[in-house]
Design a protein around this motif. Structure first.
Motif, PDB file in Angstrom:
ATOM      1  N   THR A   1     -36.907  19.778  42.582  1.00  0.00           N
ATOM      2  CA  THR A   1     -35.495  19.819  42.169  1.00  0.00           C
ATOM      3  C   THR A   1     -34.587  19.121  43.179  1.00  0.00           C
ATOM      4  O   THR A   1     -33.589  18.517  42.792  1.00  0.00           O
ATOM      5  CB  THR A   1     -35.033  21.275  41.968  1.00  0.00           C
ATOM      6  OG1 THR A   1     -35.302  22.033  43.161  1.00  0.00           O
ATOM      7  CG2 THR A   1     -35.765  21.925  40.807  1.00  0.00           C
ATOM      8  N   GLN A   2     -34.926  19.202  44.461  1.00  0.00           N
ATOM      9  CA  GLN A   2     -34.124  18.498  45.466  1.00  0.00           C
ATOM     10  C   GLN A   2     -34.215  16.990  45.278  1.00  0.00           C
ATOM     11  O   GLN A   2     -33.206  16.284  45.378  1.00  0.00           O
ATOM     12  CB  GLN A   2     -34.577  18.891  46.871  1.00  0.00           C
ATOM     13  CG  GLN A   2     -34.138  20.278  47.298  1.00  0.00           C
ATOM     14  CD  GLN A   2     -34.645  20.652  48.674  1.00  0.00           C
ATOM     15  OE1 GLN A   2     -35.644  20.105  49.155  1.00  0.00           O
ATOM     16  NE2 GLN A   2     -33.982  21.597  49.322  1.00  0.00           N
ATOM     17  N   ASP A   3     -35.405  16.489  45.002  1.00  0.00           N
ATOM     18  CA  ASP A   3     -35.557  15.057  44.746  1.00  0.00           C
ATOM     19  C   ASP A   3     -34.767  14.647  43.510  1.00  0.00           C
ATOM     20  O   ASP A   3     -34.182  13.556  43.464  1.00  0.00           O
ATOM     21  CB  ASP A   3     -37.033  14.703  44.561  1.00  0.00           C
ATOM     22  CG  ASP A   3     -37.779  14.627  45.886  1.00  0.00           C
ATOM     23  OD1 ASP A   3     -37.113  14.637  46.934  1.00  0.00           O
ATOM     24  OD2 ASP A   3     -39.021  14.544  45.863  1.00  0.00           O
ATOM     25  N   LEU A   4     -34.745  15.525  42.511  1.00  0.00           N
ATOM     26  CA  LEU A   4     -33.975  15.227  41.297  1.00  0.00           C
ATOM     27  C   LEU A   4     -32.490  15.099  41.603  1.00  0.00           C
ATOM     28  O   LEU A   4     -31.819  14.168  41.153  1.00  0.00           O
ATOM     29  CB  LEU A   4     -34.188  16.330  40.252  1.00  0.00           C
ATOM     30  CG  LEU A   4     -35.508  16.339  39.490  1.00  0.00           C
ATOM     31  CD1 LEU A   4     -35.599  17.597  38.629  1.00  0.00           C
ATOM     32  CD2 LEU A   4     -35.627  15.102  38.616  1.00  0.00           C
ATOM     33  N   LYS A  34     -32.212  22.409  39.211  1.00  0.00           N
ATOM     34  CA  LYS A  34     -31.436  22.635  40.427  1.00  0.00           C
ATOM     35  C   LYS A  34     -32.160  23.625  41.335  1.00  0.00           C
ATOM     36  O   LYS A  34     -32.728  24.607  40.856  1.00  0.00           O
ATOM     37  CB  LYS A  34     -30.046  23.185  40.085  1.00  0.00           C
ATOM     38  CG  LYS A  34     -29.188  22.225  39.273  1.00  0.00           C
ATOM     39  CD  LYS A  34     -27.817  22.822  38.995  1.00  0.00           C
ATOM     40  CE  LYS A  34     -26.947  21.862  38.205  1.00  0.00           C
ATOM     41  NZ  LYS A  34     -25.605  22.438  37.912  1.00  0.00           N
ATOM     42  N   PRO A  35     -32.110  23.382  42.674  1.00  0.00           N
ATOM     43  CA  PRO A  35     -32.804  24.273  43.608  1.00  0.00           C
ATOM     44  C   PRO A  35     -32.354  25.728  43.500  1.00  0.00           C
ATOM     45  O   PRO A  35     -33.173  26.643  43.646  1.00  0.00           O
ATOM     46  CB  PRO A  35     -32.453  23.690  44.986  1.00  0.00           C
ATOM     47  CG  PRO A  35     -32.152  22.256  44.717  1.00  0.00           C
ATOM     48  CD  PRO A  35     -31.501  22.218  43.363  1.00  0.00           C
ATOM     49  N   GLU A  36     -31.059  25.950  43.239  1.00  0.00           N
ATOM     50  CA  GLU A  36     -30.558  27.320  43.184  1.00  0.00           C
ATOM     51  C   GLU A  36     -31.091  28.098  41.988  1.00  0.00           C
ATOM     52  O   GLU A  36     -31.024  29.334  41.968  1.00  0.00           O
ATOM     53  CB  GLU A  36     -29.023  27.338  43.168  1.00  0.00           C
ATOM     54  CG  GLU A  36     -28.383  26.521  42.069  1.00  0.00           C
ATOM     55  CD  GLU A  36     -28.054  25.111  42.506  1.00  0.00           C
ATOM     56  OE1 GLU A  36     -27.142  24.526  41.929  1.00  0.00           O
ATOM     57  OE2 GLU A  36     -28.718  24.607  43.437  1.00  0.00           O
ATOM     58  N   LEU A  37     -31.599  27.392  40.984  1.00  0.00           N
ATOM     59  CA  LEU A  37     -32.163  28.070  39.814  1.00  0.00           C
ATOM     60  C   LEU A  37     -33.653  28.365  39.968  1.00  0.00           C
ATOM     61  O   LEU A  37     -34.220  29.102  39.161  1.00  0.00           O
ATOM     62  CB  LEU A  37     -31.944  27.224  38.556  1.00  0.00           C
ATOM     63  CG  LEU A  37     -30.494  26.989  38.133  1.00  0.00           C
ATOM     64  CD1 LEU A  37     -30.439  26.109  36.889  1.00  0.00           C
ATOM     65  CD2 LEU A  37     -29.793  28.317  37.861  1.00  0.00           C
ATOM     66  N   VAL A  38     -34.267  27.794  40.999  1.00  0.00           N
ATOM     67  CA  VAL A  38     -35.706  27.962  41.181  1.00  0.00           C
ATOM     68  C   VAL A  38     -36.062  29.416  41.430  1.00  0.00           C
ATOM     69  O   VAL A  38     -37.065  29.921  40.912  1.00  0.00           O
ATOM     70  CB  VAL A  38     -36.206  27.074  42.334  1.00  0.00           C
ATOM     71  CG1 VAL A  38     -37.608  27.490  42.774  1.00  0.00           C
ATOM     72  CG2 VAL A  38     -36.213  25.611  41.910  1.00  0.00           C
ATOM     73  N   GLN A  39     -35.253  30.107  42.232  1.00  0.00           N
ATOM     74  CA  GLN A  39     -35.560  31.506  42.548  1.00  0.00           C
ATOM     75  C   GLN A  39     -35.597  32.357  41.292  1.00  0.00           C
ATOM     76  O   GLN A  39     -36.465  33.216  41.142  1.00  0.00           O
ATOM     77  CB  GLN A  39     -34.536  32.072  43.531  1.00  0.00           C
ATOM     78  CG  GLN A  39     -34.879  33.483  44.014  1.00  0.00           C
ATOM     79  CD  GLN A  39     -33.946  33.964  45.101  1.00  0.00           C
ATOM     80  OE1 GLN A  39     -32.970  33.295  45.441  1.00  0.00           O
ATOM     81  NE2 GLN A  39     -34.217  35.126  45.654  1.00  0.00           N
TER      82      GLN A  39
END
Length: 253
Positions: free
Chosen positions: A80-83, A165-170
């Motif tokens: 997600t960070q690369d995205l 998005k990284p924040e949605l990964v959790q």
């Protein structure tokens, strides 16, 4: 996969491995967390309801399987960070095989997973556990564990591409927890209510843990358990690998 695609995938794998040198704390945490879990269940919480024989003989193979289901968030966050940084868009603009970025990321994760298995096996020996199935049984068990990890990894990659998005990964990672704890990794289904025990027995992680215990235990190995431990991951891969590659291919379209 063509030589061109393999070369691109190896380039992306080396890119991911280079991040290890810049993120030693994250690598250390990924190694320490499963060790802490094993020590916690082995000494602090205890367990072994319904387990015949030393609990450590049941716990260690279960923890090896459980660890292969957890720890996906590192790969998911990296995707997600690369995205969000536009890195993948730049890669897609280059003459690179479709999916090489994802294959490289998964290859790096598999190398780290193999390292985790080595560390946990060493901790298991320190706790008094021993593998009695011989070299053939040991390597067959390692193969099943890594196959299960590979399947879980592509489920995670697909979910990461959906989350975006990284924040949605959790939040998405929480979906993995039922797979981990509704299993026979830490307790036998016989010690559970009938309905729950049936659910646990059909869990893919339970199938892998059961086959691994038999392969490492040195006793009789039920080939049906081994085939189930092979079939479940292959079935999951057949669904989620093409879904992830297709989702990746449509990101900029």
């Amino acid at each position: 996969m063509s030589t061109y695609a393999l070369t691109d995938s190896w380039t992306m794998t080396r890119r991911e491995l280079s991040h290890w040198a810049r993120q030693p704390v994250q690598v250390a945490v990924n190694l320490a967390f499963p060790v802490m879990l094993m020590l916690m269940f082995g000494y602090l919480i205890g367990g072994g309801r319904g387990v015949s024989g030393p609990y450590v003989d049941y716990l260690v193979p279960g923890m090896l399987a459980l660890t292969m289901a957890f720890g996906l968030e590192g790969t998911m966050i990296a995707v997600t960070q690369d995205l969000n940084k536009g890195v993948i868009d730049r890669f897609r603009a280059m003459p690179m095989a479709d999916g090489a970025v994802l294959v490289g990321r998964s290859a790096a994760d598999m190398l780290q997973s193999a390292l985790v298995l080595a560390v946990l096996t060493g901790v298991g020996y320190a706790l008094g556990w021993r593998a009695h199935g011989g070299l053939a049984g040991f390597w067959a068990a390692v193969g099943l564990l890594l196959l299960f990890r590979f399947a879980m990894l592509w489920i995670g990659i697909h979910l990461a591409l959906i989350a975006g998005k990284p924040e949605l990964v959790q939040a998405v990672q929480i979906l993995v927890w039922p797979v981990g704890f509704l299993s026979n990794a830490l307790a036998t289904p016989d010690s559970m209510p009938d309905w729950l025990g049936t659910l646990v027995q059909w869990n893919p992680l339970s199938r892998t843990a059961t086959a691994v215990r038999e392969l490492l235990g040195g006793g009789a190995v039920d080939t049906g358990h081994v085939w189930a431990a092979v079939g479940w991951p292959l079935g999951l891969l057949a669904v989620f690998f093409p879904l992830a590659v297709r989702k990746f291919g449509r990101l900029s379209k």
